[in-house]
Design a protein around this motif. Sequence first.
Motif, PDB file in Angstrom:
ATOM      1  N   UNK B 221       0.812  -1.220   0.000  1.00 26.35           N
ATOM      2  CA  UNK B 221       0.000   0.000   0.000  1.00 26.35           C
ATOM      3  C   UNK B 221       0.843   1.266   0.000  1.00 26.35           C
ATOM      4  N   UNK B 222       1.976   1.250   0.733  1.00 23.85           N
ATOM      5  CA  UNK B 222       2.727   2.499   0.837  1.00 23.85           C
ATOM      6  C   UNK B 222       3.427   2.863  -0.476  1.00 23.85           C
ATOM      7  N   UNK B 224       1.845   2.480  -3.356  1.00 23.31           N
ATOM      8  CA  UNK B 224       0.744   3.187  -4.007  1.00 23.31           C
ATOM      9  C   UNK B 224       0.654   4.621  -3.472  1.00 23.31           C
ATOM     10  N   UNK B 225       0.831   4.751  -2.142  1.00 21.75           N
ATOM     11  CA  UNK B 225       0.814   6.097  -1.551  1.00 21.75           C
ATOM     12  C   UNK B 225       1.910   6.971  -2.164  1.00 21.75           C
ATOM     13  N   UNK B 227       3.309   6.730  -5.047  1.00 19.65           N
ATOM     14  CA  UNK B 227       2.954   7.120  -6.416  1.00 19.65           C
ATOM     15  C   UNK B 227       1.845   8.167  -6.392  1.00 19.65           C
ATOM     16  N   UNK B 228       0.901   8.003  -5.441  1.00 15.46           N
ATOM     17  CA  UNK B 228      -0.222   8.933  -5.385  1.00 15.46           C
ATOM     18  C   UNK B 228       0.229  10.335  -5.000  1.00 15.46           C
ATOM     19  N   UNK B 229       1.381  10.455  -4.328  1.00 11.91           N
ATOM     20  CA  UNK B 229       1.788  11.809  -3.995  1.00 11.91           C
ATOM     21  C   UNK B 229       2.690  12.403  -5.059  1.00 11.91           C
ATOM     22  N   UNK B 230       2.895  11.649  -6.129  1.00 12.67           N
ATOM     23  CA  UNK B 230       3.588  12.220  -7.272  1.00 12.67           C
ATOM     24  C   UNK B 230       5.070  11.919  -7.326  1.00 12.67           C
ATOM     25  N   UNK B 231       5.521  10.911  -6.567  1.00 11.17           N
ATOM     26  CA  UNK B 231       6.938  10.550  -6.619  1.00 11.17           C
ATOM     27  C   UNK B 231       7.268   9.951  -7.989  1.00 11.17           C
ATOM     28  N   UNK B 233       9.024   7.463 -10.817  1.00 12.24           N
ATOM     29  CA  UNK B 233       9.243   6.018 -10.790  1.00 12.24           C
ATOM     30  C   UNK B 233      10.585   5.647 -10.167  1.00 12.24           C
ATOM     31  N   UNK B 239      13.993   4.647  -3.605  1.00 11.00           N
ATOM     32  CA  UNK B 239      13.867   5.209  -2.263  1.00 11.00           C
ATOM     33  C   UNK B 239      12.797   4.463  -1.457  1.00 11.00           C
ATOM     34  N   UNK B 240      11.569   4.492  -1.962  1.00  3.42           N
ATOM     35  CA  UNK B 240      10.473   3.939  -1.161  1.00  3.42           C
ATOM     36  C   UNK B 240      10.519   2.414  -1.097  1.00  3.42           C
ATOM     37  N   UNK B 243      14.459   0.624   0.240  1.00  4.92           N
ATOM     38  CA  UNK B 243      14.739   0.690   1.675  1.00  4.92           C
ATOM     39  C   UNK B 243      14.018  -0.429   2.422  1.00  4.92           C
ATOM     40  N   UNK B 244      12.816  -0.750   1.978  1.00  3.02           N
ATOM     41  CA  UNK B 244      12.069  -1.820   2.629  1.00  3.02           C
ATOM     42  C   UNK B 244      12.526  -3.196   2.164  1.00  3.02           C
TER      43      UNK B 244
END
Lengths: 328, 325
Positions: B221-222, B224-225, B227-231, B233, B239-240, B243-244
């Motif tokens: 889900x995060x 998707x979050x 991408x939804x805030x405009x980060x 690709x 980054x997102x 790291x995980x």
Amino acid sequence: MNSLLEIEDLRVTFNTRYGEVTALDSVSLHVKEGETLGVVGESGCGKSITALSVMGLIPTPPGRIAEGAIRLNGEDLTQASEKRMQALRGGEMAMIFQEPMTSLNPVFTVGDQIAEAIMLHQKVDAAQARRDAVALLDRVGIPSPDVRAGDFPHQLSGGMRQRVMIAMAVSCRPKVLIADEPTTALDVTVQAQIFDLLNEIQREFGSAIILITHDMGAISEMADRVAVMYAGRVIEEARADDVLDYPQHPYARGLISCIPALGKDAGGAGDMLAEIPGVVPPLHKLGAGCAFADRCAHQAPRCAVDKPLLAAHGHHPVACHGVEEGWL
Amino acid sequence: MNTSFLLRRLGYGLLLMLGVVVLNFLLIRLAPGDPALVIAGEMGGATQEMLDSIREEYGLNKPVAVQLLLYIGNVLQGDLGESFFFNQPVSSLIAQRVLPTILLVITAQVLSIVIGVVLGVLAARKPNGVMSAFVSVFATIGYAVPVFWTGIMLVILFASIFPIFPVEGMQSVKLRDASGLVKALDILHHLVLPAFTLAVIYLAQYARLSRASMLEVLGSDYIRTARAKGASPRSVLFKHALRNAALPILTVAGLQFGNLISGALLVETVFNWPGMGRLAFESILRRDYPTIMGVLFFASGMVVVANILTDMSYRLADPRLRGKG
């Protein structure tokens, strides 16, 4: 006033192992500045796909927008480049998701996550973005926001995380805010707080809100207008009061009779909560007729072969042969 | 990072190394072969008196339990004993060899993680794409091929067909007295093949692991979050998501460190790399008990340290683990 966001005859298809299925069919919706549009329906009826289509977040492949247009301020988003969509997402339009527990990145502090959204769309330095993030946390009602900004998501409760999600979503004062079941995962008192917060933010920023939910209570509290969706189509659309007070489509009536009523003593303590029998049919099994026909108590022969279209019948627009022909 | 956690891990590490000392000691004595015979053989022949005097000299005539206790006592005082063969303290033998091994192992580790993770991430971007298929095939081959075979094939390839990398040793004889940059470049030049050989098997594993880990994270889900805030690709991926996705990779990297050191033994033998692995190999052939035990002791120490470092970096990478025992 013209609509801020207009969805016109949207058709979205997915390639599945059953072949190409149509997840959204001829969906038309619009929402004005400062208005809240409620989109209701059961799981799997296309509410979230509609939202993701607007955001340009349909997983492609397997999904694709096959037909129709999505216009934001007149600009057709289905034709926009990925670069342009990146600029719009989180800027002009933002989205709040259903699962606050999993929608925040576990390895970054909430302050950093909000600041990132700010820096993606505004020309501010990191320190300013950080200050803005703290101010937003304060705005959404998080106590000691300067300390909380340094917290990681796992250190916050579900309600707090949803507030963080809202802070992030409104950080750039979006014109359109899509809230996809924002309170489903939260307990009831927190739900009311989140709705109050969304209402306040709408008044303050003048955003248009699309509230996706299956909770008719949320609709009566929040929405100006309502679109009822079923199996990828809008089957009834009107002002919220009209749909709540005079639901026409048998499915909409079913949804509304499912609202548990306090104090309204119909049959005493042993009264069963109403339910709609059956489930939404799988998309690859949609036939030529009305998708709801099999679950409908009023099914007529025509319903099985002829798909009803959304048109003004009776009180307000509905897609039902029964209403159209006056026998329902 | 809390200190009590670190101290506890260090305590466990020391206990573990004590266990390693005992186990090594007993295992080596279980293995067939008699060091007295080997030493006497090197001296040109063995009479019974000679064997007895050798046993006497090296304390091999005492009961095993006594030998063990003496050895533990010495190790606790920092004395790893005297090599049967080199007539030098084991600790100074190791000191001469440890840097080449660390250089080889760390280079291989870094190479395999960096290349493996990049391949894995690129593969995860399009799970049905060409890169993804390449990673799967490459991972299977890399996993299946024994490290000495890769080494020997590379020796053949670069010794006779494309002689651009040295296949033997760590320094060129003619550059032995060079200093500074020339020497460093010469060592790097020699490092290419051994490090690549050692890296290739782990590289394949990291590629496959990070592909799987990234695919899992990219569905969350995060992401998707983000991408939804405009980060972008790239930011979503590196980054997102990374790291995980790095958390399981870190775990495996820590666990693999021990395997890497044992892999170094083979690679050092194939490429004649003057490290601890080759020392261990030669000492095993010569039944040089103190040296074998010293090398194993030191290698296990490196593994323990690597695991503690892994645990610490894991806590740095995953905030959810901080503040927990």
